[in-house]
Design a protein around this motif. Sequence first.
Motif, PDB file in Angstrom:
ATOM      1  N   MET A 418       0.867  -1.175   0.000  1.00 64.07           N
ATOM      2  CA  MET A 418       0.000   0.000   0.000  1.00 64.07           C
ATOM      3  C   MET A 418       0.907   1.228   0.000  1.00 64.07           C
ATOM      4  O   MET A 418       2.065   1.145   0.371  1.00 64.07           O
ATOM      5  CB  MET A 418      -0.867   0.034   1.271  1.00 64.07           C
ATOM      6  CG  MET A 418      -1.706  -1.211   1.468  1.00 64.07           C
ATOM      7  SD  MET A 418      -2.360  -1.320   3.149  1.00 64.07           S
ATOM      8  CE  MET A 418      -3.567  -0.001   3.146  1.00 64.07           C
ATOM      9  N   THR A 419       0.361   2.331  -0.373  1.00 66.60           N
ATOM     10  CA  THR A 419       1.163   3.553  -0.331  1.00 66.60           C
ATOM     11  C   THR A 419       1.257   4.031   1.122  1.00 66.60           C
ATOM     12  O   THR A 419       0.446   3.652   1.969  1.00 66.60           O
ATOM     13  CB  THR A 419       0.521   4.688  -1.157  1.00 66.60           C
ATOM     14  OG1 THR A 419      -0.718   5.036  -0.527  1.00 66.60           O
ATOM     15  CG2 THR A 419       0.275   4.250  -2.580  1.00 66.60           C
ATOM     16  N   ASP A 420       2.232   4.840   1.370  1.00 66.30           N
ATOM     17  CA  ASP A 420       2.410   5.377   2.716  1.00 66.30           C
ATOM     18  C   ASP A 420       1.162   6.138   3.171  1.00 66.30           C
ATOM     19  O   ASP A 420       0.757   6.060   4.321  1.00 66.30           O
ATOM     20  CB  ASP A 420       3.625   6.321   2.749  1.00 66.30           C
ATOM     21  CG  ASP A 420       4.934   5.553   2.675  1.00 66.30           C
ATOM     22  OD1 ASP A 420       4.888   4.303   2.792  1.00 66.30           O
ATOM     23  OD2 ASP A 420       5.982   6.183   2.508  1.00 66.30           O
ATOM     24  N   GLU A 421       0.578   6.854   2.230  1.00 59.62           N
ATOM     25  CA  GLU A 421      -0.611   7.636   2.564  1.00 59.62           C
ATOM     26  C   GLU A 421      -1.740   6.717   3.036  1.00 59.62           C
ATOM     27  O   GLU A 421      -2.421   7.001   4.021  1.00 59.62           O
ATOM     28  CB  GLU A 421      -1.084   8.460   1.348  1.00 59.62           C
ATOM     29  CG  GLU A 421      -0.162   9.616   0.972  1.00 59.62           C
ATOM     30  CD  GLU A 421       1.146   9.156   0.339  1.00 59.62           C
ATOM     31  OE1 GLU A 421       1.174   8.069  -0.293  1.00 59.62           O
ATOM     32  OE2 GLU A 421       2.163   9.867   0.498  1.00 59.62           O
ATOM     33  N   GLU A 422      -1.921   5.627   2.304  1.00 54.44           N
ATOM     34  CA  GLU A 422      -2.979   4.679   2.660  1.00 54.44           C
ATOM     35  C   GLU A 422      -2.726   4.090   4.044  1.00 54.44           C
ATOM     36  O   GLU A 422      -3.631   3.983   4.868  1.00 54.44           O
ATOM     37  CB  GLU A 422      -3.056   3.550   1.620  1.00 54.44           C
ATOM     38  CG  GLU A 422      -3.644   3.991   0.292  1.00 54.44           C
ATOM     39  CD  GLU A 422      -3.495   2.933  -0.805  1.00 54.44           C
ATOM     40  OE1 GLU A 422      -4.261   2.985  -1.760  1.00 54.44           O
ATOM     41  OE2 GLU A 422      -2.603   2.057  -0.689  1.00 54.44           O
ATOM     42  N   ILE A 423      -1.469   3.712   4.250  1.00 57.13           N
ATOM     43  CA  ILE A 423      -1.131   3.116   5.539  1.00 57.13           C
ATOM     44  C   ILE A 423      -1.371   4.116   6.656  1.00 57.13           C
ATOM     45  O   ILE A 423      -1.979   3.805   7.680  1.00 57.13           O
ATOM     46  CB  ILE A 423       0.344   2.653   5.562  1.00 57.13           C
ATOM     47  CG1 ILE A 423       0.570   1.544   4.533  1.00 57.13           C
ATOM     48  CG2 ILE A 423       0.715   2.152   6.959  1.00 57.13           C
ATOM     49  CD1 ILE A 423       2.027   1.195   4.305  1.00 57.13           C
ATOM     50  N   GLU A 424      -0.918   5.334   6.419  1.00 59.51           N
ATOM     51  CA  GLU A 424      -1.074   6.346   7.455  1.00 59.51           C
ATOM     52  C   GLU A 424      -2.541   6.684   7.725  1.00 59.51           C
ATOM     53  O   GLU A 424      -2.924   6.991   8.856  1.00 59.51           O
ATOM     54  CB  GLU A 424      -0.263   7.600   7.100  1.00 59.51           C
ATOM     55  CG  GLU A 424       1.178   7.457   7.587  1.00 59.51           C
ATOM     56  CD  GLU A 424       2.182   8.273   6.784  1.00 59.51           C
ATOM     57  OE1 GLU A 424       1.783   9.283   6.172  1.00 59.51           O
ATOM     58  OE2 GLU A 424       3.376   7.883   6.773  1.00 59.51           O
ATOM     59  N   ALA A 425      -3.350   6.604   6.697  1.00 62.82           N
ATOM     60  CA  ALA A 425      -4.784   6.827   6.872  1.00 62.82           C
ATOM     61  C   ALA A 425      -5.361   5.737   7.777  1.00 62.82           C
ATOM     62  O   ALA A 425      -6.168   6.007   8.674  1.00 62.82           O
ATOM     63  CB  ALA A 425      -5.481   6.813   5.514  1.00 62.82           C
ATOM     64  N   CYS A 426      -4.924   4.503   7.552  1.00 62.14           N
ATOM     65  CA  CYS A 426      -5.383   3.383   8.377  1.00 62.14           C
ATOM     66  C   CYS A 426      -4.957   3.583   9.825  1.00 62.14           C
ATOM     67  O   CYS A 426      -5.720   3.331  10.768  1.00 62.14           O
ATOM     68  CB  CYS A 426      -4.810   2.062   7.866  1.00 62.14           C
ATOM     69  SG  CYS A 426      -5.490   1.539   6.287  1.00 62.14           S
ATOM     70  N   ILE A 427      -3.699   4.008   9.964  1.00 64.43           N
ATOM     71  CA  ILE A 427      -3.187   4.220  11.318  1.00 64.43           C
ATOM     72  C   ILE A 427      -3.993   5.303  12.025  1.00 64.43           C
ATOM     73  O   ILE A 427      -4.358   5.157  13.193  1.00 64.43           O
ATOM     74  CB  ILE A 427      -1.687   4.609  11.273  1.00 64.43           C
ATOM     75  CG1 ILE A 427      -0.850   3.401  10.854  1.00 64.43           C
ATOM     76  CG2 ILE A 427      -1.230   5.138  12.639  1.00 64.43           C
ATOM     77  CD1 ILE A 427       0.608   3.707  10.587  1.00 64.43           C
TER      78      ILE A 427
END
Length: 470
Positions: A418-427
């Motif tokens: 996943m992109t960093d943005e996606e991961i960070e959104a999940c976090i």
Amino acid sequence: MKIYNTLTKKKEEFEPIEPGKVKMYVCGPTVYDYIHIGNARPYVIFDCIRKYMEYRGFEVNYVQNFTDVDDKIIKKANDEHVDMQVISDRYIKEALQDAEGLNVKKPSSTPRVTEEMDEIIEMIDTLIQKGHAYVVGGTVYFDTKSFKGYGKLSGKNIDDLEAGARIEVDTDKKHPCDFVLWKPNKEGEPKWVAPWGDGRPGWHIECSVMAKKYLGDSIDIHAGGEDLVFPHHENEIAQSEAANGVPFSKYWLHNGFINIDNEKMSKSKGNFFTLREIAAEIPYDVIRFFILSGHYRSPINFSRELMTAAQHGLDRIKECIKSIDFIAQNATATEMSADETALVAESNKFRRDFEESMDNDFNTADALASIFDFVKFANIHVTATASKPFATEIKDNILQLCDVLGIQTTAENVQFSMTDEEIEACIAERQQAKAAKDFKRADEIRDQLNSRGIVLQDTPSGVRYSHKSL
RNA sequence: GGCGCCAUAGCCAAGUGGUAAGGCAGAGGUCUGCAACACCUCCAUCCCCAGUUCAAAUCUGGGUGGUGCCUCCA
């Protein structure tokens, strides 16, 4: 810095011929196939020795050859109906790729035999002129009896060898120990023009020639696998010293073997593996770490079980680095406390231990223990800090030691699914759920990421994510 | 036949005269909402015998068991 010298069978204080400079020659592979797992050991250990010497401030001229003319290469070329150079070019390329995988620094020079033919012929000619070689038919032999130091490296007695000779005696030789410097080509074999007849060089002469050309008549270190002590290195000494009239190499280093499941690796036993095959399953850095986990002169055993253990040990180091790197980047305090300043000073002991180990004949197993001690220290103290400079200082110090061993610790180009943005959104969503005490939802998000190979870790400095396999 | 090397915990492996580093695995605990990471605690007297020494895993001799080179080989 103490270094075990096969020539004297003692650990000696290392003193280069020219202060501050090290001339080092390492016997390289014959390129008729991918390099095998056994080749990985000299690649790694001598690279590590080089890096340590550079760390110590020496300027190292590191030469490793490729043997690109040989029966096995010729056979393969004939089998594939291609030119010998097609084969050697292919496997040199592959060997370089493996070396890169093992994080081996590029040698200063990587000469190939076929490109040094003039110098080879010149040295053979010198040996003939000086009465150390003789021609029979189109074959040139080295006259071992003419070199009084023959046997000094391997501790072998030339006459004992004669008595115990196992192979049929070549009646053209004056002595059974005499070895080929130049041999006539057979039908279909590559050849070079030489005064005593067309043909190609024997195996031993190439290293004498390349060492001389790239490093000089006298070098500091000559290294290779322990099986090369006799006859290869013994013969090199005879050739070089007979031709040049000066001592060849001051120090001789030899690495022990890698066994497979407690047996010597050999094609007949069916336990022969190329490095490439192994690397398909075991990461290169684990292989490197494993090789460094024992002393270079001892034999080491290679097995799946040991690789797993090595993987876990290496992960421990990498996990620590990632962890303190995260803190170094996210910590808010810009000053070190007095306690932390003292801790930095205290941590110097790990460097001293590390150096002491490496100074003792490159005891990488012991040096690794210092790194693990350092890791524990960092895990205790750095994870408790909010100080950017402190975390950074400790991180840099550990990294410097890891770099000497070639343990790759820099944030690799991890490809997440996943992109960093996606991961960070999940976090962010998970943090909200946690704040709302919706732990079910929080765990759901964590599990989802985990199933995609992303591991979350809650830390005082924030949520860190990394690859599952590290 | 000649010349070498090795024998340390379940596994790997340092230590070569002063009473056993480190890693992996295992057990218990702490931290955590739960985890993960991490931390803490526990886990060997060094193949056998004899000798030297105040003191030996570490030196000497013998034994046993492995293993390498002598042939292309890292």
